[in-house]
Scaffold this active site. Structure first.
Site, PDB file in Angstrom:
ATOM      1  N   LYS A 226      35.566  42.940  33.176  1.00  0.00           N
ATOM      2  CA  LYS A 226      34.172  42.485  33.652  1.00  0.00           C
ATOM      3  C   LYS A 226      33.258  43.452  33.644  1.00  0.00           C
ATOM      4  CE  LYS A 226      35.697  38.033  35.148  1.00  0.00           C
ATOM      5  NZ  LYS A 226      36.235  37.133  36.305  1.00  0.00           N
ATOM      6  N   ARG A 267      44.610  37.942  36.254  1.00  0.00           N
ATOM      7  CA  ARG A 267      44.107  37.082  35.293  1.00  0.00           C
ATOM      8  C   ARG A 267      43.370  38.251  34.244  1.00  0.00           C
ATOM      9  NH1 ARG A 267      39.585  35.096  32.853  1.00  0.00           N
ATOM     10  NH2 ARG A 267      40.060  33.019  31.509  1.00  0.00           N
TER      11      ARG A 267
HETATM   12  N1  PMM Z   1      37.210  34.222  35.135  1.00  0.00           N
HETATM   13  C1  PMM Z   1      36.611  33.819  33.965  1.00  0.00           C
HETATM   14  C2  PMM Z   1      37.192  32.700  33.587  1.00  0.00           C
HETATM   15  N2  PMM Z   1      38.122  31.920  34.589  1.00  0.00           N
HETATM   16  N3  PMM Z   1      39.423  32.146  36.513  1.00  0.00           N
HETATM   17  C3  PMM Z   1      39.580  32.402  37.394  1.00  0.00           C
HETATM   18  N4  PMM Z   1      40.584  31.911  38.418  1.00  0.00           N
HETATM   19  N5  PMM Z   1      39.116  33.750  37.893  1.00  0.00           N
HETATM   20  C4  PMM Z   1      38.132  34.314  37.172  1.00  0.00           C
HETATM   21  O1  PMM Z   1      37.690  35.434  37.680  1.00  0.00           O
HETATM   22  C5  PMM Z   1      37.916  33.948  36.244  1.00  0.00           C
HETATM   23  C6  PMM Z   1      38.632  32.480  35.626  1.00  0.00           C
HETATM   24  C7  PMM Z   1      35.720  34.318  33.004  1.00  0.00           C
HETATM   25  O2  PMM Z   1      36.261  35.637  32.423  1.00  0.00           O
HETATM   26  P1  PMM Z   1      36.620  35.664  30.854  1.00  0.00           P
HETATM   27  O3  PMM Z   1      35.249  35.110  30.044  1.00  0.00           O
HETATM   28  O4  PMM Z   1      36.767  37.103  30.603  1.00  0.00           O
HETATM   29  O5  PMM Z   1      37.658  34.872  30.344  1.00  0.00           O
END
Ligand code: PMM
Length: 288
Positions: A226, A267
């Site tokens: 991020k 994640r």
């Molecule tokens: N971040 C993204 C998408 N889904 N779900 C949870 N539970 N926590 C998060 O911090 C989160 C998520 C966005 O990140 P990406 O675009 O790198 O997938």
């Protein structure tokens, strides 16, 4: 020192360490890997790769939530994610569905997903709480203040740790009133969602993760690749953030720290490095 184990979550036995959730974004435009796994076949192959590399959960999402992203409808999202969920579950992977749409959650669970990961914690779709309550599936409730298109305008806090904790507590209480069992709920500070880089909101939440762990529910952290890490690792004059696909070492370091603090799961995009990081943290926590 003696660390408390994370509280029980329906359907997930304790594995003695922080879990690694690998990310499969079936989107043209996610934070860090948008477009790379946009066709179903590539997404399935990628998901299987994460599973075989040691992911405990494979998280499949079809809607980008990057700052400024526009929404897509449930039909388009279903078209993107359902074949991927079905194939990964059929191959034996533990699959979660990353969605804000109750109908997508319902159909994904029908196709084999065993966990619903909703970045809005049920706020984006009134039907989500009822689905989660009736299905009994574990539910990730992320801290969320509104859709990505303008979420960064809502990154104002008196004390980000206290405010995020209170807002998550309120969410849990609304969900429980709607019939969701407390033991279905995982909480998530929502790193990058309505959090300001200039105010160090993400760092404060990670540093004080114990205050979210104190809520008594398992905590999931999504810090991988991020922007706050891009800012930390910026270089040049004028400074340019480190690009997302060069943030994996810092992501794994963050994983080690939050896992040592007692996170239930992380994640992440780069599974092998993060599996090593959670093993280091588990050994650290086990040491007398
Ligand atoms: N971040 C993204 C998408 N889904 N779900 C949870 N539970 N926590 C998060 O911090 C989160 C998520 C966005 O990140 P990406 O675009 O790198 O997938």
């Amino acid at each position: 020192m003696g660390f408390a184990e994370p509280p029980p979550l329906v359907g997930f036995a304790d594995v003695g360490r922080c879990r690694v959730m690998g990310v499969v974004n079936v989107t043209p435009d996610s934070f860090s890997d948008g477009g790379r796994w946009f066709d179903a076949e590539a997404a399935i192959e990628h998901g299987l790769g994460l599973w075989h590399a040691g992911a405990d959960i494979v998280d499949v999402g079809g809607e980008s939530t990057r700052p400024g992203a526009q929404r897509i409808d449930a039909d388009e999202e279903l078209r993107r994610v359902l074949p991927v969920v079905r194939e990964l579950a059929a191959a034996g992977a533990v699959v979660s569905i990353d969605t804000m749409h109750a109908d997508v959650a319902r159909q994904a669970v029908g196709a084999g997903a065993v966990l619903v990961n909703d970045v809005s914690g049920g706020l984006a779709d009134d039907a989500m709480a009822a689905f989660v309550a009736s299905s009994g599936v574990p539910f990730v409730v992320m801290h969320w203040r509104g859709h990505s298109v303008d979420m960064q305008t809502r990154a104002h806090y008196d004390d980000v740790v206290v405010d995020v904790r209170r807002e998550l507590e309120q969410r849990i209480s609304v969900l429980v009133d709607a019939g969701v069992d407390t033991e279905q709920i995982v909480v998530d500070p929502g790193i990058g969602f309505a959090k300001s880089l200039d105010s160090d909101h993400n760092w404060a939440l990670l540093r004080h993760l114990d205050q979210l762990i104190d809520l008594g529910r398992p905590v999931l952290v999504g810090a991988s690749r991020k922007a706050f890490l891009g800012r930390l690792l910026e270089s040049g004059d004028p400074a340019v953030p480190r690009p997302p696909d060069e943030r994996d070492h810092a992501s794994a370091a963050t994983t080690a720290l939050v896992a040592a603090s007692g996170a239930w799961a992380v994640r992440v995009h780069d599974v092998p490095a993060n599996v090593d990081a959670v093993l280091v943290a588990a050994r650290w926590r086990a040491q007398a």
